[in-house]
Design a protein around this motif. Structure first.
Motif, PDB file in Angstrom:
ATOM      1  N   ASP A 221       6.582   9.461  -2.378  1.00 57.64           N
ATOM      2  CA  ASP A 221       5.039   9.563  -2.754  1.00 57.64           C
ATOM      3  C   ASP A 221       4.461   8.330  -2.175  1.00 57.64           C
ATOM      4  O   ASP A 221       4.860   7.204  -2.652  1.00 57.64           O
ATOM      5  N   THR A 222       3.368   8.150  -1.271  1.00 53.84           N
ATOM      6  CA  THR A 222       2.908   7.044  -0.723  1.00 53.84           C
ATOM      7  C   THR A 222       1.653   6.578  -1.241  1.00 53.84           C
ATOM      8  O   THR A 222       0.930   5.616  -0.635  1.00 53.84           O
ATOM      9  N   ASP A 223       1.412   7.064  -2.437  1.00 52.59           N
ATOM     10  CA  ASP A 223      -0.052   6.648  -3.144  1.00 52.59           C
ATOM     11  C   ASP A 223       0.164   5.172  -3.572  1.00 52.59           C
ATOM     12  O   ASP A 223      -0.824   4.496  -3.898  1.00 52.59           O
ATOM     13  N   HIS A 224       1.551   4.703  -3.674  1.00 48.73           N
ATOM     14  CA  HIS A 224       1.609   3.509  -4.353  1.00 48.73           C
ATOM     15  C   HIS A 224       2.766   2.734  -3.399  1.00 48.73           C
ATOM     16  O   HIS A 224       3.590   2.090  -4.060  1.00 48.73           O
ATOM     17  N   ILE A 225       2.351   2.596  -2.092  1.00 50.60           N
ATOM     18  CA  ILE A 225       3.253   1.656  -1.401  1.00 50.60           C
ATOM     19  C   ILE A 225       2.935   0.372  -1.574  1.00 50.60           C
ATOM     20  O   ILE A 225       1.981  -0.069  -2.149  1.00 50.60           O
ATOM     21  N   HIS A 226       4.048  -0.441  -1.322  1.00 49.56           N
ATOM     22  CA  HIS A 226       4.006  -1.993  -1.547  1.00 49.56           C
ATOM     23  C   HIS A 226       4.712  -2.643  -0.541  1.00 49.56           C
ATOM     24  O   HIS A 226       5.393  -1.883   0.222  1.00 49.56           O
ATOM     25  N   LEU A 227       4.731  -3.850  -0.319  1.00 51.31           N
ATOM     26  CA  LEU A 227       5.439  -4.807   0.427  1.00 51.31           C
ATOM     27  C   LEU A 227       6.850  -5.401  -0.469  1.00 51.31           C
ATOM     28  O   LEU A 227       6.628  -5.662  -1.542  1.00 51.31           O
ATOM     29  N   GLU A 228       7.678  -5.100   0.263  1.00 48.20           N
ATOM     30  CA  GLU A 228       9.196  -5.743  -0.059  1.00 48.20           C
ATOM     31  C   GLU A 228       9.455  -6.662   0.631  1.00 48.20           C
ATOM     32  O   GLU A 228      10.089  -6.698   1.926  1.00 48.20           O
TER      33      GLU A 228
END
Length: 376
Positions: A221-228
């Motif tokens: 689900d790419t609605d909540h992508i983030h940086l790691e």
């Protein structure tokens, strides 16, 4: 003849002295020249421009590398807790799926056996329940022994536990127990999407046998992508929540994107001596793909200072100088060299520490190198 030699020697000596004086004069002029004159026609032809000090933002940054990722609850690995053969795989990598949508269909004779066992236990349960009720009534009226009553109770409850276990197993297989009780037995089961997202990996094809340990496909689900991100141990104490992150995806774009620090890790990787930093991205910027490599800068401190464009500054004999307008005539500009002290830098600007020397001055901000070369 002797007088002739003396005369010639005197002429040569005088010539050498005059030559040395001329050389000294030329050197003195070059090193002491602090002004340059340029005609206005040349100034316009070379597209030179005047400017002044401007207030710019200079940041202290911490560099980090990482990747585009999603939280664990936004990933789903599709598996079957019971083995079977794939009979239907309608999806491709990149397809969007909704929560509850059928992903694949499996077939196995074992599914039929489980449903048959459930039916048999269900029928036995009805009889055992009646027998248990009858023995309880007889025991309450002191007609039968306690032994017979306890035996009926034990058999009934044991069968009930077996029944409930099989019923739960059918539900986990996404088979409706009520339909099985009505005689509708199926040799296939379906696997459904646990989340809404996109198919990122498919590991099977029609006819493939999958065991409970096999991952059939993966959904993200790419609605909540983030940086790691990974930050070196020496810099981690500078990182705080809500700090601005600027990042690039060097393999895909030259654009700079924005995010902010959301979480800072509390443990250090023993091998790399790095700490994880979690950043939230403004998803409206572009369609990021999970797994993209990123190069990031975390802004840990920011201040504004007076600055000049880098193009306005020249490095001359280890000094940094700019050219300012001293005066002008109808046809010429008279420029003066001024040494500056440089501070912090950005991609386009340099902080001027001795900005008081340039206050209210008109400074050549474009074409400086060509002008200085011509002046010298």
């Amino acid at each position: 003849m002797k007088n002739l030699y003396i005369l010639l020697f005197s002429m040569v000596f005088v010539a050498c002295v005059n030559s040395e004086k001329n050389i000294e004069t030329v050197v003195e002029v070059e090193t002491s020249t602090e002004e340059i004159t340029v005609n206005k026609q040349q100034f316009e032809g070379e597209k030179m421009t005047f400017g002044s000090l401007s207030e710019e933002e200079f940041n202290e940054i911490v560099k980090a590398n990482g990747m585009i990722d999603v939280p664990p609850h936004n990933k789903s690995s599709v598996t079957s807790f019971i083995g079977g053969y794939i009979t239907k795989t309608p999806l491709l990598v990149g397809d969007k799926v909704e929560k509850g949508q059928i992903l694949v269909t499996l077939e196995n004779p074992e599914y039929v056996e489980i449903q048959q066992n459930y039916l048999e236990v269900a029928e036995q349960l009805n009889y055992l329940k009646s027998e248990f009720t009858r023995q309880k009534t007889l025991f309450d009226e002191n007609i039968t022994s306690q032994k017979n009553f306890l035996k009926a109770e034990s058999t009934y409850k044991s069968n009930l536990a077996h029944f409930n276990g099989l019923r739960k197993k059918l539900e986990m297989m996404h088979i409706n127990p009520t339909l099985v009780e009505q005689g509708q037995i199926s040799s296939t089961i379906n696997l459904y999407a646990a989340i809404t997202g996109y198919v990122t990996n498919i590991n099977v094809s029609n006819g493939t046998y999958v065991s409970p340990a096999d991952i059939v496909m993966e959904i993200v689900d790419t609605d909540h992508i983030h940086l790691e991100l990974s930050v070196f141990e020496k810099d981690i104490l500078k990182i705080k929540k809500d700090q601005v992150i600027r990042f690039k995806i060097p393999e895909a774009s030259n654009d700079t994107f924005m995010a902010e620090v959301h979480l800072v890790g509390t443990t250090i990787d023993e091998k790399s001596r790095r700490v994880k930093v979690h950043g939230h991205i403004d998803n409206t910027q572009t369609n990021f793909i999970v797994g993209m490599f990123v190069e990031a800068e975390i802004i840990v401190h920011s201040n504004k200072s007076l600055a000049l464009p880098k193009e306005a500054i020249l490095n001359v004999e280890s000094d940094f100088i700019v050219l300012i307008l001293k005066d002008e005539t109808d046809t010429e500009y008279h420029l003066e060299k001024v040494k500056i002290d440089q501070g912090k830098e950005t991609e386009t600007f340099v902080e001027v520490l001795n900005s008081g020397d340039l206050k209210d001055k008109q400074i050549i901000t474009k074409g400086t190198y060509m002008l200085l070369s011509g002046g010298e």
